[in-house]
Design a protein around this motif. Structure first.
Motif, short mmCIF file in Angstrom:
data_model
loop_
_atom_site.label_atom_id
_atom_site.label_comp_id
_atom_site.label_asym_id
_atom_site.label_seq_id
_atom_site.Cartn_x
_atom_site.Cartn_y
_atom_site.Cartn_z
N LEU A 1 -44.53 -45.38 23.42
CA LEU A 1 -43.05 -45.73 24.31
C LEU A 1 -42.57 -43.99 24.77
CD1 LEU A 1 -41.80 -48.50 22.71
CD2 LEU A 1 -42.62 -48.26 24.88
N ASP A 2 -41.62 -43.21 25.45
CA ASP A 2 -41.27 -42.47 25.47
C ASP A 2 -39.96 -42.58 24.42
OD1 ASP A 2 -39.25 -40.19 26.20
OD2 ASP A 2 -39.69 -40.59 28.00
N PRO A 3 -39.47 -41.96 23.20
CA PRO A 3 -38.09 -41.83 22.77
C PRO A 3 -36.70 -41.67 23.18
CG PRO A 3 -39.37 -40.19 21.62
CD PRO A 3 -39.98 -40.68 22.65
N SER A 4 -37.26 -41.37 24.88
CA SER A 4 -36.07 -40.71 25.53
C SER A 4 -35.83 -41.56 26.46
CB SER A 4 -35.56 -39.50 25.63
OG SER A 4 -36.41 -39.14 27.19
N GLN A 5 -36.26 -42.77 26.61
CA GLN A 5 -36.30 -43.79 28.29
C GLN A 5 -36.58 -45.38 27.19
OE1 GLN A 5 -36.04 -43.15 30.43
NE2 GLN A 5 -36.29 -40.80 30.54
N LEU A 6 -35.76 -45.68 26.27
CA LEU A 6 -35.47 -46.25 25.42
C LEU A 6 -35.09 -47.85 26.05
CD1 LEU A 6 -34.43 -45.30 21.60
CD2 LEU A 6 -37.67 -45.71 22.69
N PHE A 7 -34.82 -47.56 26.80
CA PHE A 7 -34.03 -48.64 28.30
C PHE A 7 -35.04 -48.23 29.28
CE2 PHE A 7 -30.20 -47.99 24.86
CZ PHE A 7 -30.20 -49.58 24.75
N ASP A 8 -35.46 -48.14 29.17
CA ASP A 8 -36.49 -48.33 30.80
C ASP A 8 -37.63 -49.96 30.16
OD1 ASP A 8 -38.70 -48.66 32.14
OD2 ASP A 8 -39.24 -46.35 32.08
N LEU A 9 -36.64 -51.11 30.92
CA LEU A 9 -37.89 -52.18 30.68
C LEU A 9 -38.87 -52.12 30.78
CD1 LEU A 9 -34.36 -54.22 31.29
CD2 LEU A 9 -34.50 -53.00 29.17
N GLU A 10 -39.40 -51.89 32.13
CA GLU A 10 -40.70 -51.70 32.00
C GLU A 10 -41.20 -50.74 32.00
OE1 GLU A 10 -44.29 -52.30 34.68
OE2 GLU A 10 -41.67 -53.21 35.03
N GLN A 11 -41.48 -49.79 30.83
CA GLN A 11 -42.20 -49.37 30.12
C GLN A 11 -42.28 -49.93 28.84
OE1 GLN A 11 -42.17 -44.57 27.95
NE2 GLN A 11 -39.46 -46.08 28.00
N ILE A 12 -41.64 -50.96 28.23
CA ILE A 12 -41.61 -51.20 27.32
C ILE A 12 -41.96 -52.31 27.25
CG2 ILE A 12 -40.34 -53.15 25.32
CD1 ILE A 12 -37.60 -51.83 25.68
N ALA A 13 -41.91 -53.70 29.15
CA ALA A 13 -42.52 -54.66 29.07
C ALA A 13 -44.40 -54.66 28.96
CB ALA A 13 -42.70 -55.43 30.25
N GLN A 14 -45.08 -53.32 29.85
CA GLN A 14 -45.73 -52.49 29.89
C GLN A 14 -46.67 -52.59 28.19
OE1 GLN A 14 -48.00 -51.55 32.51
NE2 GLN A 14 -46.86 -51.60 33.88
N TYR A 15 -45.45 -51.78 27.45
CA TYR A 15 -46.34 -51.76 26.10
C TYR A 15 -46.65 -53.09 25.59
CZ TYR A 15 -46.65 -49.00 21.98
OH TYR A 15 -46.97 -48.78 20.10
N VAL A 16 -45.53 -53.97 25.47
CA VAL A 16 -45.72 -55.28 25.42
C VAL A 16 -47.41 -56.08 25.42
CG1 VAL A 16 -45.05 -57.94 24.93
CG2 VAL A 16 -43.34 -55.87 24.26
N LEU A 17 -46.78 -55.70 26.66
CA LEU A 17 -48.19 -56.45 27.36
C LEU A 17 -49.93 -55.53 26.72
CD1 LEU A 17 -47.95 -57.48 31.31
CD2 LEU A 17 -48.27 -58.86 29.29
#
Length: 378
Positions: A115-131
């Motif tokens: 995850l990019d620490p400067s984009q912690l509220f990029d929900l799409e990034q988080i969703a991809q990471y969780v999957l």
């Protein structure tokens, strides 16, 4: 069109009416029917059953109702006898563009980096990471994130997850801090009351929420030995010191509620405290109602084609390791709203106990500037 007689009884594959289902079942149960036909009939009925079991009742049609609740269709015995029977089902091919060949010659999926620490509220990034890294379906679910049986994630819970994890540095105590933040969010208007109390105590320096495209967050570090004493008051102080919008905490209510739900589904510690908090949640809902949401950050996130192939690849890996690919974590039925008044996994509790709060020494660390919201697809 396949030549099997099965498709005479169910022309579209899945039976579309209770009558087609009954005829297909009789062909499956007929010991004198061709073995190939009985296997195909069984696979069609069983596959429809698996689909029906994952749908909310409001989405079930008459055929699915009959399949789920008519005793005739219970405990179907599989006629599959060997490898030839299993080969009726052709595995889905994963296109080469979604895979890569490792140095050892093994095939692996192309996956995102950390995850990019400067984009912690990029929900799409988080969703991809969780999957990709969360192994959805196993016991080690990502706390607070709502999954349904279609592997969709609820945007509100992704938002609450992002907010909680952005407010605390990574340490052994972080899960305890996140847990308390989630439980605060699960009780409507708790944060609003804390803000009102703060403003009344400091009228010359009231809490003014942060606005704009970027936020300056003060992440906190809680000493490991203090984690067990981290309280509601400490969680509220973190939110106050970071000047978090009231609307954001309201929007994160579903995250807190799903977090509670998961504790009753797969308890890792005593449930007494969670029963007390859920009783408080009920009282808050009676007084104030369900907190409002932010419409553009609401609803379910549909999985992408890339997500689909990744999950397919992981399922093949599980089968190769002889692990069960069936869901073990908390899953919501497709079409089900995670915002339920009553937690559907909770065992009934009795009585209310007042919350016990103690102060813990928490130390701010270096301020972190993050993009406020870059949830692509919303």
């Amino acid at each position: 069109m396949p030549t099997s007689l099965v498709y005479k009884f169910a022309p579209h594959g899945f039976p579309r009416t209770p009558y087609e289902l009954k005829r297909l079942y009789k062909h499956y149960a007929n010991k004198h029917a061709p073995h190939h036909d009985r296997v195909v009939a069984y696979l069609l009925i069983n596959e429809l059953l698996l689909v029906a079991q994952k749908l909310n009742e409001s989405l079930l049609d008459k055929t699915m109702w009959a399949l789920l609740y008519d005793p005739m269709y219970r405990d179907l015995q599989s006629p599959i006898q060997g490898k030839e029977d299993k080969d009726f089902v052709v595995p889905q091919h994963i296109p080469m563009c979604f895979t890569r060949v490792k140095k050892d010659g093994m095939t692996a999926l192309r996956v995102m980096r950390a995850l990019d620490p400067s984009q912690l509220f990029d929900l799409e990034q988080i969703a991809q990471y969780v999957l990709i890294f969360g192994w959805p379906g196993l016991e080690n679910t990502w706390q607070g994130i709502a999954f349904d049986f279609a592997y969709r994630m609820h945007w509100q819970t992704l938002f609450g997850f992002a907010l909680c994890w952005a407010l605390c540095v990574t340490s052994a105590a972080k899960p305890a801090v996140v847990r308390q933040l989630a439980l605060v969010m699960a009780r409507p208007r708790m944060y609003q009351e804390a803000v009102a109390s703060y403003n009344a105590a400091f009228p010359d320096q009231p809490m003014v929420a942060q606005y704009g495209s970027h936020l300056s967050l003060i992440q906190v570090h809680v000493p490991d030995k203090m984690a067990q004493n981290f309280s509601d008051n400490d969680a509220l102080r973190i939110l106050l010191h970071n000047q978090i919008l009231l609307d954001w905490v309201d929007h994160a209510y579903t995250y807190g509620m799903v977090y509670l739900e998961q504790q009753f589904h797969n308890p890792m510690m005593s449930l007494d405290i969670f029963r007390e908090i859920d009783d408080e949640r009920h009282q808050c809902l009676l007084c104030y109602g369900t907190p409002p949401t932010i419409p553009q950050w609401d609803g379910w996130r549909e999985i992408s084609k890339n997500n689909h192939y990744h999950l397919l690849f992981k399922r093949d890996e599980e089968r190769a390791l002889l692990e069960s690919p069936e869901a073990k974590g908390l899953y919501y039925y497709i079409g089900m709203d995670p915002n339920q008044v009553h937690l559907w996994k909770r065992i009934a509790a009795h009585g209310l106990l007042p919350p016990v709060s103690t102060a813990t020494n928490i130390a701010p660390v270096e301020s972190l500037v993050v993009a406020a919201m870059t949830a692509s697809g919303l």
